[in-house]
Design a protein around this motif. Structure first.
Motif, PDB file in Angstrom:
ATOM      1  N   VAL A 176     -13.768  -3.372   3.839  1.00  0.00           N
ATOM      2  CA  VAL A 176     -13.413  -2.971   5.202  1.00  0.00           C
ATOM      3  C   VAL A 176     -11.890  -3.029   5.210  1.00  0.00           C
ATOM      4  O   VAL A 176     -11.292  -4.088   5.354  1.00  0.00           O
ATOM      5  CB  VAL A 176     -14.035  -3.888   6.268  1.00  0.00           C
ATOM      6  CG1 VAL A 176     -13.585  -3.457   7.660  1.00  0.00           C
ATOM      7  CG2 VAL A 176     -15.556  -3.850   6.177  1.00  0.00           C
ATOM      8  N   ARG A 178      -7.872  -1.911   5.943  1.00  0.00           N
ATOM      9  CA  ARG A 178      -6.851  -1.371   6.830  1.00  0.00           C
ATOM     10  C   ARG A 178      -5.943  -0.459   6.021  1.00  0.00           C
ATOM     11  O   ARG A 178      -5.523  -0.805   4.914  1.00  0.00           O
ATOM     12  CB  ARG A 178      -6.042  -2.498   7.456  1.00  0.00           C
ATOM     13  CG  ARG A 178      -6.867  -3.413   8.343  1.00  0.00           C
ATOM     14  CD  ARG A 178      -7.256  -2.729   9.636  1.00  0.00           C
ATOM     15  NE  ARG A 178      -6.177  -2.742  10.599  1.00  0.00           N
ATOM     16  CZ  ARG A 178      -6.143  -1.995  11.695  1.00  0.00           C
ATOM     17  NH1 ARG A 178      -7.112  -1.139  11.939  1.00  0.00           N
ATOM     18  NH2 ARG A 178      -5.126  -2.064  12.536  1.00  0.00           N
ATOM     19  N   THR A 198      -8.824   1.772  10.140  1.00  0.00           N
ATOM     20  CA  THR A 198      -9.763   1.004   9.322  1.00  0.00           C
ATOM     21  C   THR A 198     -10.826   1.916   8.735  1.00  0.00           C
ATOM     22  O   THR A 198     -11.389   2.760   9.440  1.00  0.00           O
ATOM     23  CB  THR A 198     -10.457  -0.074  10.178  1.00  0.00           C
ATOM     24  OG1 THR A 198      -9.478  -0.782  10.936  1.00  0.00           O
ATOM     25  CG2 THR A 198     -11.230  -1.052   9.309  1.00  0.00           C
ATOM     26  N   GLN A 199     -11.085   1.707   7.447  1.00  0.00           N
ATOM     27  CA  GLN A 199     -12.163   2.461   6.792  1.00  0.00           C
ATOM     28  C   GLN A 199     -13.150   1.517   6.127  1.00  0.00           C
ATOM     29  O   GLN A 199     -12.751   0.532   5.505  1.00  0.00           O
ATOM     30  CB  GLN A 199     -11.601   3.415   5.732  1.00  0.00           C
ATOM     31  CG  GLN A 199     -10.900   4.618   6.302  1.00  0.00           C
ATOM     32  CD  GLN A 199     -10.860   5.789   5.346  1.00  0.00           C
ATOM     33  OE1 GLN A 199     -10.945   6.931   5.778  1.00  0.00           O
ATOM     34  NE2 GLN A 199     -10.715   5.537   4.064  1.00  0.00           N
TER      35      GLN A 199
END
Length: 405
Positions: A176, A178, A198-199
């Protein structure tokens, strides 16, 4: 029984006040010792008043005043259409019930996404922030460099290379993560871009394009169902018409998409990704999630595996959400062969020395992998029907906005 802090948001009448406790509103009665004109006038003035509360089941008792602000909130109104103002006072909007609910919902969404991946055998890792070289394929955005001990590093714009290396070791993994990119300032007009975002970035060793597409569909469908039930009150308030689309989703090739948008009067390139206007038109026209697959090699990053059946195209994909929300997932099958990666970096005009650490790993040998990144703020925005993506993150950094805390 617990002791919490509540923020007074309204004087209902007499000694009855409305209090926000973590974003949830409760009406409580001030005791005789507190319900005096001095405190009531402070509340009427719009200054912040913080109360210590004892919560016992459905009952709430005021134990005392623990803080009084020195600035009146009269005249402060949330206006997300003004990104500079919204970003500057984001710490204040967090106190408002609307945005407290958004963040609680996002917490539930992340918990759901993590749970699905964990059940599929994926391992979460801590993501890197400083990169010797980050993803060069940023669709018009710029990477941001910093100096550390006199050496140049780039803030993470994508974990793509790290994912390939980690999946070689663990098989299935995710971050997770940034990411930071200097988006073109004009992208603020789209309402769906952030400088810092965020991915959910995952990678799967040995997977095919169809396998990771199916995993993406599972993530989107099952998480939608789970938050629709687990955060039902928030969904009903923000997006009562939300529909969770059952897979499989239609797949449209880049060439097919070109024909559709050109038929709608748009001029688009054969060799570049679709412009956002075209993407949004497709999103509105089809009215359901769909996969856009097999992009032109010339318009994408060095890390995609070419499609042997269709020269000049990649084994890659985007998941496009309906209603004009656009791209949610971006991914594909990864190029892992040293010679081919060197060739692609040269074609893109990249300095090979910047990628020496990754190229060295390729010489040792890495596993073939496939994966994707899912935009957490974009998914939150879609599920809650938010107009602007900076409403879906605490302390947002919209494109072109400076001095945002």
């Amino acid at each position: 029984m617990s002791v919490v802090i509540g923020r007074v948001v309204d004087l209902v009448g007499g000694c009855l006040v409305r209090v926000s406790v973590g974003g949830f509103l409760r009406d409580v009665v001030l005791g005789d010792s507190l319900c005096g004109e001095e405190l009531l006038s402070v509340i009427r003035s719009g200054r912040e008043v913080f109360l210590k509360l004892l919560v016992d089941g459905s009952g709430v008792k005021v134990l005392g005043v623990v803080g009084i602000g020195g600035v009146s909130l009269e005249g402060f109104r949330v206006d997300a259409s003004r990104p500079e103002l919204f970003a500057r006072y984001s710490w204040l909007w967090l106190r408002f019930p609307r945005y407290s609910k958004v963040l609680r919902f996002q917490h539930a969404l992340l918990k759901s996404l993590r749970g699905i991946l964990d059940s599929e055998g994926f391992v979460e890792l801590l993501p890197p922030v400083l990169n010797l070289a980050s993803d060069p394929g940023l669709r018009g955005a710029k990477k941001i460099a910093v100096s550390v001990y006199g050496s140049r590093y780039e803030l993470c714009s994508s974990t793509i290379m790290y994912k390939q290396l980690a999946a070689t070791a663990l098989g299935k993994m995710y971050f997770v993560a940034r990411n930071v990119r200097e988006e073109p300032a004009e992208n603020v007009r789209t309402g769906r871009h952030l400088t810092e975002f965020t991915q959910l970035d995952l990678e799967w060793a040995g997977a095919s394009m169809s396998e990771v597409i199916s995993l993406g569909e599972k993530l989107v469908y099952e998480s939608c169902l789970e938050v629709s039930e687990g955060a039902k009150e928030i969904i009903e308030e923000f997006n009562p018409g939300l529909k969770c689309f059952k897979p499989p989703y239609e797949r449209i090739t880049f060439n097919e998409a070109l024909n559709i948008v050109r038929g709608m009067g748009l001029e688009v390139s054969d060799s570049r990704e679709l412009p956002q206007e075209a993407e949004e038109l497709l999103s509105v026209r089809l009215g359901k999630p769909f996969w856009l697959v097999k992009f032109p090699t010339s318009g994408r990053g060095f890390y995609y595996m070419p499609d042997e059946e269709e020269p000049g195209r990649n084994q890659d994909f985007n998941l496009i959400m309906p209603g004009g929300y656009g791209e949610l997932i971006d991914g594909g099958v990864r190029e892992y062969r040293y010679e081919r990666v060197v060739e692609r970096l040269k074609e893109l005009g990249e300095d090979l020395s910047k990628y020496s650490w990754f190229l060295e790993a390729l010489r040792f040998g890495i596993a073939p992998t496939a994966g994707f990144g899912l935009g957490v703020e974009r998914y939150t925005r879609y599920l809650l029907n938010l107009k602007y993506i900076w409403e879906a993150v605490p302390f947002p950094k919209p494109p072109g906005v400076v001095n945002a805390p």
